[in-house]
Write a protein that holds these residues in place. Structure first.
Motif, PDB file in Angstrom:
ATOM      1  N   SER A   1      69.978  41.551 107.049  1.00 14.35           N
ATOM      2  CA  SER A   1      68.712  42.300 106.866  1.00 14.35           C
ATOM      3  C   SER A   1      70.090  43.591 105.628  1.00 14.35           C
ATOM      4  O   SER A   1      69.208  43.923 105.001  1.00 14.35           O
ATOM      5  CB  SER A   1      67.956  43.219 107.887  1.00 14.35           C
TER       6      SER A   1
ATOM      7  N   TYR B   1      66.321  31.954 108.639  1.00 12.06           N
ATOM      8  CA  TYR B   1      66.348  33.767 108.640  1.00 12.06           C
ATOM      9  C   TYR B   1      67.664  34.505 108.080  1.00 12.06           C
ATOM     10  O   TYR B   1      68.382  33.851 108.409  1.00 12.06           O
ATOM     11  CB  TYR B   1      65.974  34.644 109.755  1.00 12.06           C
TER      12      TYR B   1
ATOM     13  N   ILE C   1      63.629  38.354 107.608  1.00 10.31           N
ATOM     14  CA  ILE C   1      63.762  37.935 105.494  1.00 10.31           C
ATOM     15  C   ILE C   1      64.086  36.378 105.880  1.00 10.31           C
ATOM     16  O   ILE C   1      64.880  36.270 106.219  1.00 10.31           O
ATOM     17  CB  ILE C   1      64.441  38.615 105.264  1.00 10.31           C
TER      18      ILE C   1
END
Length: 855
Positions: free
Chosen positions: A208, A205, A222
């Motif tokens: 952010s 991941y 994400i």
């Protein structure tokens, strides 16, 4: 040769870019301590070789969210606890550019059942920016960050504690991989609760944002953006590429140098249900220039045989045969070889088969010979077992291995099975006993064996017979025979027969044979304790559904009764909410035979904090405490729909433009209405700055139900005009709002007031020319204001021409009266009857005339 190669490798590495950031991987752990106490860990794998990077942060902050709606539940600050160097598999293979430490952050936290009770579970996350700038398999590595996550279950299920700790992974090794050489490691961990763990590769991941310490955000997370050619099936280019088995064995044969980042998903299962997961991020360094490894070559030769053992052939041993043979290893001179044995189709430890754990290949390169002796007792009965004999050297970067897989069938020593002489084990026995007795079932259990000693034990699934009053008491114990009594205490005051009163039980008779094989006989029982009657308590009082409007109250009495007159408890809980959290008042009660409690709920906006119609489900539970501690309960589910009615927006009932003149009083009643008759309205200026800078402006805050009004009074001053006394507009902002929670409505209105010069007709002025100060109440004073005839009053002031004074003088020119106040009054005191002259002066206009005083 090894030292020369290492120097060459270091020289090659010194020409590569320095890794740009210090965190190379990590994960989050949650460890149960006791009760609702847990330890929350964040583990970082820290690049110690990068001396320009800062040390580990002194603390980290982890955010915990709900899975159901991704709402933030809590945050926890974890302090730096320990930092330890992660070892190499072979310390002699260490390189200066690869040194990893394991940094542990820790905090003791509480996971309270009132908060962590949602069946969907929760997740913890932490973010950091950024990754090493020379990572090979992602785009813009310096601009992509890190997110660690851990999913964990609720701490209660079905009203009972659900104890769980997350899997604990082994520290990864500080090893590197070499081009075209197989890299392998065991990436697996352990689970403190014995849960099953499955492993798979995932894309890591991203964070952010690119802030150094971004505030952790809820799901969805994400994923990193991978470079061309890299994907989940090709995270590290290789033949084969990086892969991991479901049991956690990681392998790759890389085909290109570089620094590669990957993530391992660790899923936790209990009773085949997934209850949590975590991810471990890590990096792998792949270098070139490594010496091509020469793996050891291992062979087995059986006694009396000229040829080597061929894998797949079954070796048969009788019970009395010698079970030793020769294990031979060929490798480079000077290598140190270690030996290991592993079972393939069985789980027992077989490390004892090697007499020596390791040995050197001497400088002459002679074959290393080791004696291997297999146990006289087979690891598997009645069929061959498979065992791997593994030789590993100390090559860099990882040991090279060779394995001889042997299939062996060992004849077990002869053993006669034990048997029940009384009663016969061919009969399944059923026994029913009244509660409260202590009895011996089946006068005597007699077990026999031809030559071995015997022992008995219980076999039961899902319970421990000892916890239910069952025991086996020895009467006779001699070689070949053992007699016991099966005793059962059925007192439900001592044992929890209220929870369980039927039992499937096996009593196993086993012998102490040479190999301790399972060769016993089993006596099966179906048992039942007959409990005294017990009725289930009943709940009465509330309806199953209610519909209430917010800002109302709900009250009802809840009663629980028990026909047996047992002690009874009455409790209540909310479905995913606590009573104090929403303002519910309900006291849990205990009593005998009957108990009641008042349920009261003030459905206020402050208590509920809702903005739309919402349904609340709560459970009332009654449980009795009968003689046998049986769990008899009644549960009533009550659904309460709290309606939030639509709210009408209040509206103004005035125009948005008005014209005012200087020095002329203006009055406006500002009115607003609301379609909801019960709403309390408040009317005010939108802000203190909404009022213009004028001493005469007056408007007060007002309240009213359904309709509200307040009067604006204003006599504009000349200072409010524009340059050259031109008109000027002033906006005034009014606000009206209601009290209709939880959805308060408001409206604002901007009213423009145009201020202009007062238009005065100075030629229209005709002053009175006589007065009679004789105290008869008529015309007793001479004044030019507040007269009935408008033309007799002084013209009003405007900004260009304002009243200055009035002078009254006699025929001789002597001043009799003078005033600068336009509100003047002349009483004529001391003046004779006759004609007088007046002069009225404005800034730009003058009036002259005569005035007759009559007595």
């Amino acid at each position: 040769m090894r030292k020369l190669l290492l120097i060459l490798t270091l020289a090659l590495l010194s020409q590569t870019p320095v890794i740009g950031f210090h965190i190379v991987g990590g994960e989050i752990e949650l460890i149960h301590i006791s009760g609702n106490k847990y330890q929350l860990h964040l583990i970082q794998y820290f690049d110690k070789a990068q001396i320009d990077n800062p040390g580990p942060d002194p603390s980290v902050e982890i955010y915990i969210f709900r899975n159901s709606d991704h709402t933030l539940v809590q945050t926890h600050v974890l302090l730096l606890d320990t930092e330890l160097i992660v070892p190499y598999t072979n310390p002699d293979c260490a390189i200066g550019s690869l040194q990893t430490s394991r940094v542990l952050y820790s905090a003791d936290i509480s996971l309270n059942a009132d908060t962590y009770n949602e069946i969907e579970g929760y997740y913890a996350s932490w973010e950091r920016c950024c990754r090493n700038t020379n990572i090979s398999n992602i785009v813009n590595p310096g601009g992509q960050g890190i997110t660690y996550t851990l999913d964990f279950p609720a701490v209660v299920r079905n009203g009972k504690p659900f104890i769980n700790s997350s899997p604990q992974l082994f520290p990864p090794l500080s090893d590197y991989a070499c081009v075209n050489q197989t890299y392998y490691t065991n990436f697996a961990g352990t689970d403190p609760d014995g849960d099953s763990i499955a492993y798979s590769l995932q894309l890591p991941y991203n964070s952010s944002s690119q802030a150094a310490l971004p505030i952790p955000q809820p799901k969805p997370f994400i994923e990193l953006i991978y470079a061309n050619g890299s994907n989940i099936n090709n995270i590290i280019p290789g033949s084969p590429s990086l892969q991991i088995t479901p049991s956690g064995y990681l392998t790759v044969t890389p085909t290109a140098t570089g620094l590669y980042v990957f993530s391992v998903l660790v899923e936790e299962y209990r009773n085949k249900e997934k209850i949590g997961e975590l991810r471990r991020d890590f990096q792998m360094l792949v270098i070139d220039g490594c010496e091509p490894p020469t793996p050891p070559h291992a062979e087995v030769r059986l006694p009396g045989e000229k040829d080597y053992y061929i894998e797949g052939e079954v070796i048969h041993y009788s019970a009395s045969a010698d079970k030793c043979f020769e294990y031979m290893v060929v490798d480079q001179a000077g290598e140190n070889v270690t030996f290991k044995a592993e079972g393939v189709n069985f789980d027992e430890d077989v490390s004892e088969v090697f007499e020596f754990s390791s040995g050197p290949i001497n400088p002459s390169g002679d074959t290393l010979r080791v004696e291997v002796c297999i146990s006289d007792c087979p690891y598997i009965q009645h069929e061959p077992y498979i065992i791997d004999l593994i030789a590993s050297d100390n090559a860099c970067p990882l040991p090279q291995r060779d394995t001889v897989r042997m299939t062996i069938n060992v004849e077990a020593p002869v053993n006669n099975k034990p048997y029940f002489d009384s009663p016969s084990s061919s009969i399944r026995l059923s026994r029913t006993q009244p509660e409260g007795l202590s009895v011996a079932l089946d006068e005597l259990l007699i077990g026999k064996d031809a030559e071995d000693s015997l022992h008995y034990f219980f076999y039961a699934e899902g319970y421990d017979p000892i916890n239910y009053g069952m025991s086996l008491d020895t009467i006779l114990d001699v070689l070949g025979e053992k007699q016991v009594k099966f005793n059962w205490n059925t007192s439900c005051q001592t044992y929890p027969f209220g929870d369980k009163n039927t039992f499937e039980l096996g009593i196993v008779l086993e012998d102490y044979d040479t190999c301790l094989f399972d060769s016993g006989d089993t006596l099966f029982y179906d048992l039942e304790v007959v409990l005294p009657p017990n009725t289930t308590p009943q709940i009465s009082g509330p309806s199953s559904t209610y519909t209430k409007s917010i800002r109302s109250n709900l009250d009802f009495n809840v009663m629980a009764t028990d026909d047996d007159n047992d002690p009874i408890s009455l409790t209540a809980i909310g479905d995913s909410f606590s009573f104090p959290q929403v303002g519910i008042s309900f006291a849990n009660q205990k009593g005998t035979g009957q108990v009641s409690s008042l349920f009261a709920w003030e459905l206020s906006c402050e208590n509920l904090n809702i903005e739309e119609t919402t349904t609340f489900t709560l459970y009332f539970m009654a449980e009795d405490d009968d003689y046998c501690q049986a769990t008899n309960n009644d549960t009533l589910a009550v659904t309460i729909q709290v309606q939030v009615p639509a709210n009408t927006t209040p509206a103004f009932e005035i125009e948005d433009f008005y014209s005012l003149q200087i020095n002329k009083p203006f009055e406006l009643e500002v009115i607003a209405r609301d379609g909801d008759n019960a709403d309390l309205l408040t009317l005010d200026l939108l802000s203190p700055n909404s009022a213009p800078s004028s001493e005469s402006f007056s408007f007060s805050r007002a309240t009213g139900t359904n309709t509200v009004s307040s009067t604006l009074n204003w006599t504009p001053e000349c200072s409010l005009l524009g340059e050259g006394n031109t008109p000027k507009t002033y906006p005034v902002d009014f606000l009206v709002f209601d009290d209709n929670c939880p959805q308060f409505e408001s409206a604002s209105l901007t009213v423009n007031f145009e201020i202009s010069e007062l238009d005065v007709d100075y030629g229209h002025f005709l002053p009175p020319n006589a007065f009679s100060p004789n105290n008869d109440g008529h015309n007793d004073t001479y004044t030019l204001t507040h007269l009935e005839e408008e033309m007799h009053n002084l013209p009003p002031d405007n900004c260009a021409d304002q009243f200055q004074s009035i002078i009254i003088f006699d025929r001789n020119g002597s001043t009799i009266f003078k005033s600068t106040n336009r509100e003047f009054e002349w009483t004529g005191d001391g003046a004779d009857v006759g004609v007088y002259f007046y002069q009225i002066e404005y800034q730009n206009t003058n009036y002259k005339g005569t005035l007759t005083l009559v007595r």
